[in-house]
Design an enzyme around this catalytic site. Structure first.
Site, PDB file in Angstrom:
ATOM      1  N   ARG A  95     -37.287   2.742 -12.415  1.00  0.00           N
ATOM      2  CA  ARG A  95     -38.348   2.022 -13.134  1.00  0.00           C
ATOM      3  C   ARG A  95     -39.526   1.798 -12.198  1.00  0.00           C
ATOM      4  O   ARG A  95     -39.395   1.724 -10.982  1.00  0.00           O
ATOM      5  CB  ARG A  95     -37.797   0.670 -13.626  1.00  0.00           C
ATOM      6  N   PRO A 130     -41.243  -4.603 -23.596  1.00  0.00           N
ATOM      7  CA  PRO A 130     -41.425  -6.052 -23.772  1.00  0.00           C
ATOM      8  C   PRO A 130     -40.487  -6.844 -22.854  1.00  0.00           C
ATOM      9  O   PRO A 130     -39.315  -6.518 -22.732  1.00  0.00           O
ATOM     10  CB  PRO A 130     -41.053  -6.270 -25.243  1.00  0.00           C
TER      11      PRO A 130
END
Ligand SMILES: [Zn+2]
Length: 257
Positions: free
Chosen positions: A246, A2
């Site tokens: 990431r 999120p």
């Protein structure tokens, strides 16, 4: 994971369920606070700061939570059955509602909020959003790649992999370009803020302006598919040092080296 818009939205849900109501139950299922009990105290409000949630409690206490990878806050009626398998970390309940924090990445109970958010850069969705300060912090490390610098919450708080990829695509910036080589950092930061702001009041991320499923983003979630602008296949890779790497998506043609 999120990002700032989802956390902002979650804070609004917690405010509707908890603000101004007295806690009839608090259940911290983290070892450090196993004996903490907030029963009888009134919840003042919940605010978001970047990806952090601050639930302020009467008596000068703040419950700090962070959703990390896949945490959620679920609002149900008090006493509603919690599905087996849910990794509950915290329950805050009043006479009308029960807020169940599942798989929360961080749970803290603090007196001074600076302990948990003092290190963060300006909050992209906060009332005190300070674009100039965010740009100053980014520029302080000119040798870093812009992709890594945008995810560093000490520079500015709220961006994750989705908004990083979408912002860099829209500005035509190769993710591995050095911060010091970016001429117009003001526009880049301002665009990231506008994208997050446009998505903070609904579920889902739309950066193209097209709400239809499959049309909502430029590059995120579109690895190997044709670029919406030039038709080149969207590239997928990872950025950052192990084990912190990431996901990044980009168009080699629209975001040249
Ligand atoms: Zn392209």
């Amino acid at each position: 994971m999120p990002e700032g818009d989802v956390v902002y939205h979650t804070a609004a849900q917690l405010r509707r369920a908890l603000d101004g109501r007295t806690l009839t139950r608090s259940d911290f299922r983290v070892p450090r606070y196993a004996t903490a009990d907030l029963t009888g105290r009134t919840v003042l409000t919940t605010l978001s700061y970047g990806k952090h949630l601050l639930t302020r409690i009467e008596g000068g206490l703040t419950v700090h939570t962070h959703l990390r990878m896949d945490g959620t806050w679920r609002i149900t009626k008090p006493g509603a059955r919690i599905p087996p398998g849910d990794q509950v970390r915290l329950i805050l309940a009043n006479a009308e509602w029960q807020a169940v924090g599942v798989k929360l990445g961080m749970v803290d109970l603090v007196k001074d909020e600076r302990e948990v958010i003092g290190h963060l850069g300006p909050d992209l969705l906060g009332p005190g959003w300070d674009a100039a300060e965010a740009v100053r912090r980014l520029r302080a490390q000119p040798e870093r790649t812009i992709g890594e610098a945008l995810l560093d919450q000490r520079n500015l708080a709220g961006i994750g992999t989705i908004y990083r990829a979408e912002t860099l695509f829209l500005r035509g910036v190769w993710p591995w370009r050095k911060v010091g080589e970016i001429e117009d950092m003001d526009s880049l930061v301002s665009l990231a803020q506008r994208l997050l702001n446009a998505n903070k009041d609904h579920v889902g991320t739309i950066t193209t302006g097209d709400r239809r499923p499959g049309n909502q983003t430029w590059v995120y979630g579109r690895a190997g598919r044709p670029c919406r602008r030039c038709g080149t296949r969207i590239s997928r890779g990872e950025m950052g040092a192990q084990p912190q790497e990431r996901l990044i998506l980009w168009c080699e043609n629209c975001q040249p080296r």
